[in-house]
Design a protein around this motif. Structure first.
Motif, PDB file in Angstrom:
ATOM      1  N   ARG A   4       0.828  -1.212   0.000  1.00 43.51           N
ATOM      2  CA  ARG A   4       0.000   0.000   0.000  1.00 43.51           C
ATOM      3  C   ARG A   4       0.860   1.258   0.000  1.00 43.51           C
ATOM      4  NH1 ARG A   4      -2.647   1.097   5.513  1.00 43.51           N
ATOM      5  NH2 ARG A   4      -0.490   1.775   5.811  1.00 43.51           N
ATOM      6  N   ASP A   5       1.964   1.220   0.748  1.00 42.04           N
ATOM      7  CA  ASP A   5       2.808   2.404   0.886  1.00 42.04           C
ATOM      8  C   ASP A   5       3.947   2.438  -0.128  1.00 42.04           C
ATOM      9  OD1 ASP A   5       1.171   2.905   3.018  1.00 42.04           O
ATOM     10  OD2 ASP A   5       2.626   2.304   4.550  1.00 42.04           O
ATOM     11  N   ALA A   6       3.942   1.509  -1.087  1.00 38.41           N
ATOM     12  CA  ALA A   6       5.041   1.445  -2.049  1.00 38.41           C
ATOM     13  C   ALA A   6       5.029   2.601  -3.034  1.00 38.41           C
ATOM     14  CB  ALA A   6       4.993   0.120  -2.809  1.00 38.41           C
ATOM     15  N   GLY A   7       3.909   3.286  -3.196  1.00 40.99           N
ATOM     16  CA  GLY A   7       3.825   4.397  -4.139  1.00 40.99           C
ATOM     17  C   GLY A   7       2.509   5.127  -3.968  1.00 40.99           C
ATOM     18  N   PRO A   8       2.307   6.185  -4.738  1.00 44.97           N
ATOM     19  CA  PRO A   8       1.050   6.948  -4.636  1.00 44.97           C
ATOM     20  C   PRO A   8      -0.142   6.121  -5.099  1.00 44.97           C
ATOM     21  CG  PRO A   8       2.342   7.668  -6.532  1.00 44.97           C
ATOM     22  CD  PRO A   8       3.213   6.728  -5.759  1.00 44.97           C
ATOM     23  N   LEU A   9      -1.320   6.478  -4.583  1.00 41.99           N
ATOM     24  CA  LEU A   9      -2.560   5.801  -4.955  1.00 41.99           C
ATOM     25  C   LEU A   9      -3.599   6.846  -5.335  1.00 41.99           C
ATOM     26  CD1 LEU A   9      -2.698   3.096  -2.121  1.00 41.99           C
ATOM     27  CD2 LEU A   9      -2.078   2.735  -4.511  1.00 41.99           C
ATOM     28  N   THR A  10      -3.188   7.765  -6.188  1.00 40.60           N
ATOM     29  CA  THR A  10      -4.056   8.902  -6.530  1.00 40.60           C
ATOM     30  C   THR A  10      -4.857   8.662  -7.801  1.00 40.60           C
ATOM     31  OG1 THR A  10      -2.170   9.915  -7.663  1.00 40.60           O
ATOM     32  CG2 THR A  10      -2.565  10.553  -5.376  1.00 40.60           C
ATOM     33  N   THR A  11      -4.401   7.766  -8.662  1.00 38.53           N
ATOM     34  CA  THR A  11      -5.094   7.530  -9.928  1.00 38.53           C
ATOM     35  C   THR A  11      -5.616   6.106  -9.981  1.00 38.53           C
ATOM     36  OG1 THR A  11      -3.142   6.723 -11.113  1.00 38.53           O
ATOM     37  CG2 THR A  11      -3.470   9.118 -11.026  1.00 38.53           C
ATOM     38  N   PRO A  12      -6.582   5.843 -10.865  1.00 38.00           N
ATOM     39  CA  PRO A  12      -7.039   4.455 -11.047  1.00 38.00           C
ATOM     40  C   PRO A  12      -5.903   3.519 -11.436  1.00 38.00           C
ATOM     41  CG  PRO A  12      -8.587   5.976 -12.067  1.00 38.00           C
ATOM     42  CD  PRO A  12      -7.401   6.796 -11.649  1.00 38.00           C
ATOM     43  N   GLU A  13      -4.957   4.029 -12.217  1.00 36.39           N
ATOM     44  CA  GLU A  13      -3.834   3.181 -12.605  1.00 36.39           C
ATOM     45  C   GLU A  13      -2.979   2.807 -11.404  1.00 36.39           C
ATOM     46  OE1 GLU A  13      -5.148   5.634 -16.051  1.00 36.39           O
ATOM     47  OE2 GLU A  13      -4.679   6.043 -13.946  1.00 36.39           O
ATOM     48  N   ASP A  14      -2.784   3.749 -10.479  1.00 31.81           N
ATOM     49  CA  ASP A  14      -2.036   3.453  -9.253  1.00 31.81           C
ATOM     50  C   ASP A  14      -2.722   2.345  -8.461  1.00 31.81           C
ATOM     51  OD1 ASP A  14      -0.261   5.486  -9.894  1.00 31.81           O
ATOM     52  OD2 ASP A  14      -1.287   6.978  -8.644  1.00 31.81           O
ATOM     53  N   LYS A  15      -4.030   2.467  -8.315  1.00 32.43           N
ATOM     54  CA  LYS A  15      -4.774   1.476  -7.535  1.00 32.43           C
ATOM     55  C   LYS A  15      -4.774   0.118  -8.224  1.00 32.43           C
ATOM     56  CE  LYS A  15      -7.718   5.067  -5.524  1.00 32.43           C
ATOM     57  NZ  LYS A  15      -9.070   5.642  -5.462  1.00 32.43           N
ATOM     58  N   ALA A  16      -4.891   0.121  -9.542  1.00 33.03           N
ATOM     59  CA  ALA A  16      -4.830  -1.144 -10.273  1.00 33.03           C
ATOM     60  C   ALA A  16      -3.468  -1.802 -10.104  1.00 33.03           C
ATOM     61  CB  ALA A  16      -5.127  -0.913 -11.757  1.00 33.03           C
TER      62      ALA A  16
END
Length: 628
Positions: free
Chosen positions: A374-386
């Motif tokens: 979860r903390d490996a990178g940003p989660l601001t976009t749908p692509e990040d979450k995917a």
């Protein structure tokens, strides 16, 4: 010598396992077995059983399991061959004829052990002598008491290229090179590996010195590594060795806790603070072999990493290494220290109690995996979450045990769903097309998802289960039609219908909506509720496709589709139970392939008979009802 499986089986047969274990643990007769308080973890009520007939012990508390040989290696701490020799002596059996090559290797190892013992004596004398003043001063700054310095065998290597070589000349230069004490470079005379360093001996599980670790003391040598370990030798494999395991294992078994820290000086610092059950890898990330060795002592070791970036990388590597190895009852706990602090810093700044408190606050392995990804990178976009979802699935796929893999996948995807699709604000109504989930009723009266059956280990059996589900699709279509025709039956059979794995039959959305509408519009038993026409209207408004007679595939289930109560009840029972029986039978078949016992065979046959009975009912139901 050559130990054949037949000879080892004979050895196990001749040894009374209860008598062997009873030499160090108090055992009590319990029917045909014996019971005791488990010697591998601290307990007050006996959960450790010994079966002489089958020749194994098992603890239902911590999962410890094994035979006579494993008892000698894991509890008594003997190497395999020494364990076999001691058991052979008890059983009155002669060891097989020795293999000359094995004898030569054993003799060479013995000589290497003598060499390492002599080197340890040399380093210890130097620490106590005039040359060891700087090393003693460094130990004083660390605050290690004299008892710790003596117990851990601290020593000192003089800043000389030939001091140890001269002191151990009787062993010969080739022997000293093979032991890792000298460095041999082509075209140059071999010279001492450890120079100007505070020395610590590294032991095997029997307490014999097999290697050394050294910390640099001369600040001017900026190009030299701060810590230096022996290379791999015939005695020392750094990927399989854990520093201090021989001392830490007994208190760890007594307390049920093993603490893994990053370096051997951390181990010493914890021992000085009264935490004796600490070990460390030796210059490498924690390996698969080291994890397995830890699990032989306690089921859930505590990995304690420094709070810096390097510590976090070490924690991530440990999690990755452990996932494929996970097995029931065995895992890891991950503790991260405050930023910039190691165990010695915590003890000195806040005291041993603070360190003990931190060790009780570790994250479970699945929690550590979730936090790291979860903390490996940003989660601001749908692509990040995917990307997060893909990483979670990829991690779970490395788990070899099928049950644990399925449970990890479900837990992590539930966490991802809560993160990626947060609940809407209370003032905003939920989308009408959102289908409720099924299984049991939650506090708000809505159906919650059922626990999914764990997949069988045999892929062929899983395919057969899929085929069963496909054959039931016409029957489920008839049931859904019957419920729409008589909505009163929805509430009557709601709890059992919630167990249907309809998502596997591509009709889960319709069944979910039927359960929700039937439960929320006043129909109870035979009391008036939602009318059929109104129900159809609401289902169509949700965009759902209603089944038709064509969906029955020519099967004689028309009476069910017209709302026959008895037919619907019987059909639901078959749809629920038959896939579960197939799954259980797949698991039973897999078990009998590994271990065929009277109990496993009887269970397998019971499931076969139940499967045949359900299929017979399925066939007879259609024929009998079609004749009405």
């Amino acid at each position: 010598m050559s130990l054949t499986p037949q000879w080892l089986d004979e050895l196990r047969t001749r040894v009374s396992l209860s008598g062997l274990i009873g030499r160090s643990v108090r055992v009590q007769k319990a029917g045909r077995e014996f019971k005791a308080c488990c010697p591998f973890h601290n307990e007050k009520t006996p959960s450790f059983t010994i079966n002489d007939d089958k020749g194994f012990y098992h603890c239902f508390g911590c999962g410890a399991h094994g035979d006579a040989i494993r008892w000698m290696t894991e509890h008594q701490g003997l190497p395999f061959m020494d364990a076999v020799k001691e058991l052979a002596l008890l059983a009155g059996m002669d060891m097989p004829a020795p293999d000359p090559r094995a004898a030569q290797r054993a003799e060479a190892a013995k000589t290497l052990h003598d060499t390492m013992a002599a080197a340890q004596d040399f380093f210890a004398r130097n620490l106590a002598g005039d040359a060891g003043g700087a090393a003693r001063a460094y130990l004083a700054t660390r605050g290690f008491p004299a008892r710790i310095v003596e117990a851990f065998g601290f020593g000192f290597a003089p800043d000389s290229r030939g001091a140890l070589k001269s002191a151990l000349a009787q062993f010969g230069t080739p022997q000293l090179v093979e032991a890792g004490l000298l460095i041999a470079v082509d075209g140059r005379e071999p010279y001492d590996r450890f120079r100007g360093r505070l020395m610590l001996p590294i032991h095997d599980t029997r307490g014999r010195v097999i290697a050394f670790g050294g910390r640099i003391l001369t600040a001017e040598k900026t190009d030299a590594p701060k810590y230096l370990n022996s290379p791999d030798t015939p005695l020392f494999d750094k990927g399989r060795t854990l520093y201090n395991l021989h001392r830490a294992a007994p208190p760890a078994r007594a307390s049920g806790r093993m603490v893994v820290v990053e370096g051997y000086m951390d181990v010493v610092a914890l021992a000085a603070a009264g935490i004796a059950e600490a070990v460390a890898p030796l210059g490498t990330a924690l390996t698969e072999d080291q994890i397995e060795r830890l699990w032989q002592v306690v089921p859930c070791p505590v990995l304690c990493f420094d709070g810096d970036a390097a510590g976090q990388r070490a924690a991530r590597r440990a999690v990755t290494r452990a996932l494929p190895l996970l097995k029931p009852g065995h895992s890891l706990s991950i503790v991260t220290l405050p930023t910039g602090m190691d165990p010695d810093d915590v003890v000195k700044a806040q005291g041993p109690a603070a360190m003990e408190a931190l060790l009780t606050q570790g994250l479970s392995l699945i929690e550590a995996l979730w936090v790291a990804e979860r903390d490996a990178g940003p989660l601001t976009t749908p692509e990040d979450k995917a990307g997060l979802k893909a990483r979670l699935i990829e991690a779970t796929e490395t788990i070899q045990h099928p049950d644990i893999r399925a449970l990890y996948r479900r837990d992590l995807l539930d966490r991802f769903g809560a993160l990626a699709f947060p609940a809407r604000d209370r003032g905003q109504p939920p989308a009408r097309t959102a289908a409720p989930r099924r299984g049991t009723k939650g506090p708000n009266g809505r159906w919650l998802p059922p626990e999914p059956p764990l997949p069988p280990e045999n892929l062929t059996q899983m395919q057969k289960v899929g085929q069963v589900l496909l054959t039931l699709r016409p029957l489920l279509a008839a049931v859904l039609m019957g419920l729409i025709a008589d909505p009163r039956l929805i509430v009557r059979h709601g709890e059992q219908m919630a167990r249907i794995g309809a998502s596997d039959l591509t009709q889960g959305g319709l069944l979910d909506s039927l359960l929700e509408l039937g439960d929320s519009h006043g129909g109870h038993g035979d009391a008036p509720g939602l009318e059929s026409a109104d129900l159809v209207t609401r289902l169509v408004e949700r965009g759902l496709v209603l089944p038709t007679i064509d969906d029955l595939g020519g099967m004689p289930y028309d009476f069910i589709a017209r709302g026959d109560p008895a037919g619907i009840a019987e059909s639901i029972e078959i749809i629920v139970e038959l896939p579960l029986v197939e799954l259980a039978l797949a698991d039973a078949n897999a078990r009998t392939q590994h271990e065929l016992t009277e109990q496993s065979f009887a269970e397998q046959q019971r499931l076969v008979q139940r499967k045949l009975a359900l299929r017979a009912r399925l066939g007879q139901m259609g024929r009998a009802r079609a004749a009405l």
